[in-house]
Motif scaffolding. Structure first.
Motif, mmCIF file in Angstrom:
data_model
loop_
_atom_site.group_PDB
_atom_site.id
_atom_site.type_symbol
_atom_site.label_atom_id
_atom_site.label_comp_id
_atom_site.label_asym_id
_atom_site.label_seq_id
_atom_site.Cartn_x
_atom_site.Cartn_y
_atom_site.Cartn_z
ATOM 1 N N ALA A 65 39.304 -21.195 -1.030
ATOM 2 C CA ALA A 65 38.881 -20.578 0.016
ATOM 3 C C ALA A 65 37.788 -21.292 0.714
ATOM 4 O O ALA A 65 36.962 -21.732 0.238
ATOM 5 C CB ALA A 65 38.595 -19.116 0.114
ATOM 6 N N ASN A 66 38.058 -21.781 2.175
ATOM 7 C CA ASN A 66 37.123 -22.520 3.060
ATOM 8 C C ASN A 66 36.899 -23.667 2.368
ATOM 9 O O ASN A 66 35.910 -24.287 2.145
ATOM 10 C CB ASN A 66 35.772 -21.589 3.065
ATOM 11 C CG ASN A 66 36.052 -20.538 3.903
ATOM 12 O OD1 ASN A 66 37.016 -20.302 4.355
ATOM 13 N ND2 ASN A 66 34.923 -19.595 3.496
ATOM 14 N N THR B 75 35.270 -24.897 -2.863
ATOM 15 C CA THR B 75 35.343 -24.012 -1.801
ATOM 16 C C THR B 75 33.748 -23.685 -1.364
ATOM 17 O O THR B 75 32.995 -24.429 -2.065
ATOM 18 C CB THR B 75 35.922 -22.586 -2.412
ATOM 19 O OG1 THR B 75 35.760 -21.348 -1.495
ATOM 20 C CG2 THR B 75 34.938 -22.018 -3.561
ATOM 21 N N TRP C 289 28.781 -25.177 7.769
ATOM 22 C CA TRP C 289 30.110 -25.245 7.368
ATOM 23 C C TRP C 289 30.617 -26.584 7.161
ATOM 24 O O TRP C 289 30.444 -27.337 7.951
ATOM 25 C CB TRP C 289 31.307 -24.430 8.050
ATOM 26 C CG TRP C 289 31.171 -22.861 8.219
ATOM 27 C CD1 TRP C 289 30.512 -22.233 9.126
ATOM 28 C CD2 TRP C 289 31.237 -22.104 7.081
ATOM 29 N NE1 TRP C 289 30.482 -20.935 8.713
ATOM 30 C CE2 TRP C 289 30.903 -20.603 7.387
ATOM 31 C CE3 TRP C 289 31.565 -22.064 5.835
ATOM 32 C CZ2 TRP C 289 31.071 -19.667 6.660
ATOM 33 C CZ3 TRP C 289 31.928 -21.227 4.748
ATOM 34 C CH2 TRP C 289 31.462 -19.885 5.569
ATOM 35 N N GLN D 20 39.369 -24.304 11.872
ATOM 36 C CA GLN D 20 39.784 -23.081 12.611
ATOM 37 C C GLN D 20 39.954 -21.898 11.499
ATOM 38 O O GLN D 20 40.267 -20.885 11.970
ATOM 39 C CB GLN D 20 40.618 -23.208 13.712
ATOM 40 C CG GLN D 20 40.295 -24.279 14.577
ATOM 41 C CD GLN D 20 41.445 -24.303 15.854
ATOM 42 O OE1 GLN D 20 42.504 -23.977 15.558
ATOM 43 N NE2 GLN D 20 40.848 -24.722 16.920
ATOM 44 N N LYS D 21 40.348 -22.462 10.495
ATOM 45 C CA LYS D 21 40.983 -21.373 9.276
ATOM 46 C C LYS D 21 39.739 -20.822 8.369
ATOM 47 O O LYS D 21 39.965 -20.255 7.417
ATOM 48 C CB LYS D 21 41.863 -22.031 8.459
ATOM 49 C CG LYS D 21 43.129 -22.431 9.150
ATOM 50 C CD LYS D 21 44.212 -23.099 8.119
ATOM 51 C CE LYS D 21 45.585 -23.355 9.168
ATOM 52 N NZ LYS D 21 46.599 -24.071 8.176
ATOM 53 N N ILE D 22 38.540 -21.411 8.446
ATOM 54 C CA ILE D 22 37.457 -20.967 7.862
ATOM 55 C C ILE D 22 37.040 -19.530 8.003
ATOM 56 O O ILE D 22 37.210 -19.040 9.255
ATOM 57 C CB ILE D 22 36.200 -21.779 8.411
ATOM 58 C CG1 ILE D 22 36.159 -23.224 7.728
ATOM 59 C CG2 ILE D 22 34.621 -21.163 7.746
ATOM 60 C CD1 ILE D 22 35.932 -23.375 6.280
ATOM 61 N N ASP D 23 36.928 -18.739 6.954
ATOM 62 C CA ASP D 23 36.496 -17.482 6.831
ATOM 63 C C ASP D 23 35.050 -17.289 7.063
ATOM 64 O O ASP D 23 34.365 -17.507 5.721
ATOM 65 C CB ASP D 23 36.965 -16.583 5.688
ATOM 66 C CG ASP D 23 36.643 -15.124 5.566
ATOM 67 O OD1 ASP D 23 36.196 -14.661 6.595
ATOM 68 O OD2 ASP D 23 37.073 -14.594 4.709
ATOM 69 N N ILE E 42 39.323 -30.552 6.295
ATOM 70 C CA ILE E 42 40.122 -29.401 6.401
ATOM 71 C C ILE E 42 40.098 -28.671 7.803
ATOM 72 O O ILE E 42 39.231 -29.322 8.624
ATOM 73 C CB ILE E 42 39.325 -28.420 5.329
ATOM 74 C CG1 ILE E 42 38.058 -27.864 5.949
ATOM 75 C CG2 ILE E 42 39.369 -28.807 3.824
ATOM 76 C CD1 ILE E 42 37.088 -26.793 5.183
ATOM 77 N N ASP E 43 40.902 -27.767 8.016
ATOM 78 C CA ASP E 43 41.096 -27.262 9.175
ATOM 79 C C ASP E 43 39.859 -26.123 9.507
ATOM 80 O O ASP E 43 39.901 -24.976 8.904
ATOM 81 C CB ASP E 43 42.494 -26.473 9.250
ATOM 82 C CG ASP E 43 42.570 -26.107 10.853
ATOM 83 O OD1 ASP E 43 41.756 -26.006 11.556
ATOM 84 O OD2 ASP E 43 43.786 -25.598 11.196
ATOM 85 N N ASN F 19 33.241 -29.540 6.647
ATOM 86 C CA ASN F 19 34.816 -30.011 6.953
ATOM 87 C C ASN F 19 35.405 -30.749 5.767
ATOM 88 O O ASN F 19 36.635 -31.091 5.596
ATOM 89 C CB ASN F 19 34.915 -30.695 8.173
ATOM 90 C CG ASN F 19 34.566 -31.978 8.182
ATOM 91 O OD1 ASN F 19 33.611 -32.389 7.336
ATOM 92 N ND2 ASN F 19 34.941 -32.578 9.207
#
Length: 273
Positions: free
Chosen positions: A92-93, A103, A182, A196-199, A193-194, A184
């Motif tokens: 995730a992330n 992650t 965060w 915008q999909k980061i939680d 990584i995208d 990338n």
């Protein structure tokens, strides 16, 4: 009951009170030691507090890994493969790469490097960490093989980062970020990584104390409203009203306290008349 289990009930209660957060649990334990037995962990002339903590951690980790290994040996569902792929790890992330997966949270990065079943001991693994580089090598058939090597996308606190081996499964590397941000990518040069999909939600225990208190208050107020009970603001207002009820100049001076005479809706009038 085994001697090592006699405190389980109390420790479980602390864990639940801290929202089952391991960092918050440790903070409660070390806070207790710091207040009541500081000399035991800070002023020992024979052994350092850090060593005591690490010694205990390693003891119970070894026990866990041994039991886990024995469990797998007797499991009829064990998947007997000679190699494990990085994409077997949920992330995730982060992302799955050829030789590892990663992650992250806002504060740290977790990296998993799969190993073959022949990698059973820590001495078969070399992990070299610096502020901006990481390298992982494995010893297989008396030969050392570097499986991951590169420059990190951002700096980490190498002295506060740790790694451990789950025998026959993977090397787990926990990197503490130097700055809260965060990432990338984990290594420079790899595909990003995208973002915008980061939680971006943070673990409750990592929030500043004032933010934790505000969240607790919001949750408590919600529960009060659902039960038809007064919220914290209403209770504070009533507390202030009680103090002012018989104060000099109060229109209710000498009367028995009766909050129904007060118009809480407008907040500007003491009564309806």
């Amino acid at each position: 009951m085994a001697k090592s289990h006699v405190h389980d009930a109390k420790l479980k209660e602390i864990m639940l009170q801290e929202g089952e957060s391991v960092p918050a649990f440790f903070n409660a334990v070390f806070g207790f030691l710091s207040r009541y037995y500081p000399e035991k962990i800070y002023n020992s002339s024979q052994i350092s507090g850090e060593h005591l903590i690490n010694q205990s951690f390693c003891k119970w980790r070894e026990k866990y890994l041994l039991e886990k290994s024995e469990e797998e040996k007797h499991s009829t569902k064990r998947n007997l493969v000679t190699e494990k792929k990085a994409d077997s790890f949920p992330v995730a992330n982060g992302a799955v790469r050829d030789n590892y997966s990663w992650t992250q949270t806002i504060e740290d990065v977790e990296m998993k490097v799969p190993v073959s079943p022949s990698i059973k001991k820590g001495k078969q693994v070399k992990v070299q960490l610096e502020a901006n580089t990481v390298e992982v090598s494995l010893q297989e058939k008396s030969m050392w093989r570097t499986v991951v090597s590169g420059k990190l996308a951002h700096n980490v606190r190498a002295e506060e980062s740790v790694w451990s081996l789950v025998p026959g499964e993977h090397v787990l590397i926990s990197l503490e970020k130097k700055e809260e941000r965060w990432w990338n990518r984990l290594l420079s040069g790899e595909d990003p990584i995208d973002m915008q999909k980061i939680d971006a939600e943070r673990d409750f225990s990592t929030l500043p104390a004032e933010e934790q208190e505000k969240i607790r208050e919001l949750v408590w107020n919600k529960q009060q409203l659902e039960q038809g009970k007064p919220t914290s603001d209403r209770l504070k207002m009533e507390s202030m009203l009680r103090e002012a009820w018989n104060a000099e100049g109060s229109p209710f001076k000498g009367q028995a306290y009766d909050p129904t005479l007060v118009n809480f809706a407008t907040g500007s009038s003491f009564g309806s008349g």
